[in-house]
Write an enzyme that holds these catalytic residues in place. Structure first.
Site, PDB file in Angstrom:
ATOM      1  CB  SER A   1      -0.937   0.016   1.209  1.00  0.00           C
ATOM      2  OG  SER A   1      -1.907  -1.006   1.121  1.00  0.00           O
TER       3      SER A   1
ATOM      4  N   GLY B   1      -4.490  -1.911  -0.893  1.00  0.00           N
ATOM      5  CA  GLY B   1      -3.672  -1.557  -2.042  1.00  0.00           C
ATOM      6  C   GLY B   1      -3.365  -0.072  -2.046  1.00  0.00           C
TER       7      GLY B   1
ATOM      8  N   GLY C   1      -2.791   3.956  -3.659  1.00  0.00           N
ATOM      9  CA  GLY C   1      -3.304   4.924  -4.611  1.00  0.00           C
ATOM     10  C   GLY C   1      -4.772   5.277  -4.515  1.00  0.00           C
TER      11      GLY C   1
ATOM     12  CB  CYS D   1      -7.265  -0.817   3.022  1.00  0.00           C
ATOM     13  SG  CYS D   1      -6.237   0.677   2.978  1.00  0.00           S
ATOM     14  CG  LEU D   2      -7.748   0.173  -3.317  1.00  0.00           C
ATOM     15  CD1 LEU D   2      -7.927   1.673  -3.475  1.00  0.00           C
ATOM     16  CD2 LEU D   2      -6.617  -0.313  -4.211  1.00  0.00           C
TER      17      LEU D   2
ATOM     18  CG  ASN E   1      -0.778   2.433   4.626  1.00  0.00           C
ATOM     19  OD1 ASN E   1      -0.626   3.612   4.295  1.00  0.00           O
ATOM     20  ND2 ASN E   1      -0.207   1.437   3.970  1.00  0.00           N
TER      21      ASN E   1
ATOM     22  N   GLY F   1      -4.653   7.075   2.112  1.00  0.00           N
ATOM     23  CA  GLY F   1      -4.649   8.496   1.802  1.00  0.00           C
ATOM     24  C   GLY F   1      -5.959   8.980   1.232  1.00  0.00           C
ATOM     25  CE1 TYR F   2      -7.232  10.021  -3.726  1.00  0.00           C
ATOM     26  CE2 TYR F   2      -5.389   8.657  -3.008  1.00  0.00           C
ATOM     27  CZ  TYR F   2      -5.907   9.635  -3.839  1.00  0.00           C
ATOM     28  OH  TYR F   2      -5.101  10.235  -4.775  1.00  0.00           O
TER      29      TYR F   2
ATOM     30  CG  HIS G   1      -4.774  -2.415   7.239  1.00  0.00           C
ATOM     31  ND1 HIS G   1      -4.442  -3.150   6.118  1.00  0.00           N
ATOM     32  CD2 HIS G   1      -4.786  -1.117   6.849  1.00  0.00           C
ATOM     33  CE1 HIS G   1      -4.242  -2.327   5.103  1.00  0.00           C
ATOM     34  NE2 HIS G   1      -4.452  -1.088   5.521  1.00  0.00           N
TER      35      HIS G   1
ATOM     36  CD  GLU H   1      -4.347  -6.426   7.456  1.00  0.00           C
ATOM     37  OE1 GLU H   1      -3.682  -5.520   6.930  1.00  0.00           O
ATOM     38  OE2 GLU H   1      -5.594  -6.365   7.555  1.00  0.00           O
TER      39      GLU H   1
END
Length: 363
Positions: A46, A220, A222, A247-248, A289, A291-292, A332, A334
């Site tokens: 990530s 992931g 971006g 996350c992503l 973790n 950024g979006y 997360h 995990e």
């Protein structure tokens, strides 16, 4: 010791000691507030394309061991620390942080004021940065840095090129790889799942043909809007199979159901983010973790409901479909690194797959 410069796109710069690889690198400068877990952080896909600033003042004191890697080849562009431990003290240590960075071709800088840098990022937001030799011309560095566009095909770079299996004798899970951490795979293996990891652009038809009991959407790097092929797949899966995203994967699930996402000013990266479950009032500390984030107001009129929020800024941290057995979290479960308070979410996914066998799906 050789000197190195970290130049930011706003013209601020820091000069410190060079560690790791000698090569020059450009990336998005971010910060992580975790006190431990630096090797898991550096090997987390990530972080593709980013220069990580560790806010904890001493990094590398327990060394690096290959058993705790989250990927074989780190995707970070650089590492920034206040002090890099020259000697490692831990019975599991195999290599020092500096040796590891050199081995993997990752440049770094030590001996700078990471507190000042972090406060700058908090004020201005994430910035592009370049790590270069201290002797480089500063004006030329700044001009070059400002002219560079950061890549947008990040998931393509870190996803598996082809499907592979991690056998087990339990539930069959398809894990869509947008930059999956090894810990997610390990959590499924602990529950005896037969896991098939597939590339990010695998279609719904291909997944359904594998006859899994459930589907996971991984973490992931971006912007989720850079992965449009995932949205049609998610729409084709939800309602037919239990779905769990991290996350992503959480952001893609939101986009697939008509919601929107936005870029955070400086992101959530660390191991101490408090998250509240709205149904029970339970608060857990989580590893994050990203950024979006999902735009809360964009969920109005969709088939999704908010299940969790981040207590610091009230951003959306969990979603569930109102009709189908599908839920996602921004954090997360995990961990690695971070607290394992929310590890139970993997067990809830197992229960959802058991419900599939009992005919509880709405498709």
């Amino acid at each position: 010791m050789t000197k190195r410069i970290l130049m930011l796109e706003d013209g601020n710069y820091f000069i410190g000691d060079a560690i790791g690889s000698e090569k020059e690198t450009i990336g998005e400068v971010v910060f992580n507030t975790g006190m431990t877990g630096y090797q898991e952080t550096i090997t987390d896909p990530s972080y593709y394309g980013q220069i990580i600033t560790f806010t904890y003042p001493l990094v590398g004191n327990y060394g690096v061991n290959r058993d705790d890697f989250e990927s074989i080849n780190p995707a970070v562009k650089g590492v920034v620390v206040r002090e890099a431990a020259e000697f490692a003290s831990n019975w599991r240590n195999q290599i020092t942080l500096n040796e590891f960075l050199k081995e993997k071709g990752i440049p770094g800088i030590a001996g700078i004021d990471t507190r000042k840098l972090t406060k700058l990022i908090r004020k201005e937001g994430t910035l592009k940065g370049i790590l270069a030799a201290e002797t480089a011309d500063k004006e030329e560095l700044l001009h070059h840095l400002r002219s560079v566009r950061l890549p947008v095909d990040q998931v393509h770079e870190v996803s598996s090129a082809k499907a592979f299996a991690s056998p087990g004798d339990g539930k069959r899970v398809v894990l869509v790889d947008y930059g999956v951490k090894s810990s997610i795979l390990r959590e499924l293996n602990k529950r005896n799942c037969y896991v098939t990891v597939v590339p990010y652009n695998t279609s719904a038809e291909e997944i359904l043909a594998m006859h899994p009991d459930g589907v996971m959407l991984s973490n992931g790097p971006g912007d989720p809007k850079d992965v449009p092929e995932a949205l049609e797949m998610i729409r084709g899966i939800q309602g037919k199979l239990p779905l769990f995203g991290i996350c992503l994967g959480h952001q893609l699930f939101a986009l697939a159901n008509g919601a929107d996402t936005f870029k955070l000013k400086f992101g959530h990266r660390g191991a101490n983010h408090p998250v509240k479950e709205l149904a029970t009032g339970r608060v857990d500390f989580t590893a994050q973790n990203h950024g979006y984030a999902v735009e809360k107001d964009s969920l109005i009129g969709t088939d999704l409901k908010v299940t969790h929020i981040e207590l610091n800024d009230e951003t959306v941290e969990g979603l569930a479909h109102k009709e189908y057995p599908a839920y996602t979290v921004q954090y997360h479960p995990e961990a690695n690194p971070g607290p394992s308070d929310v590890n139970y979410l993997f067990d809830e996914f197992m229960e959802m797959m058991n419900g599939k066998e009992e005919g509880e799906l709405h498709a």
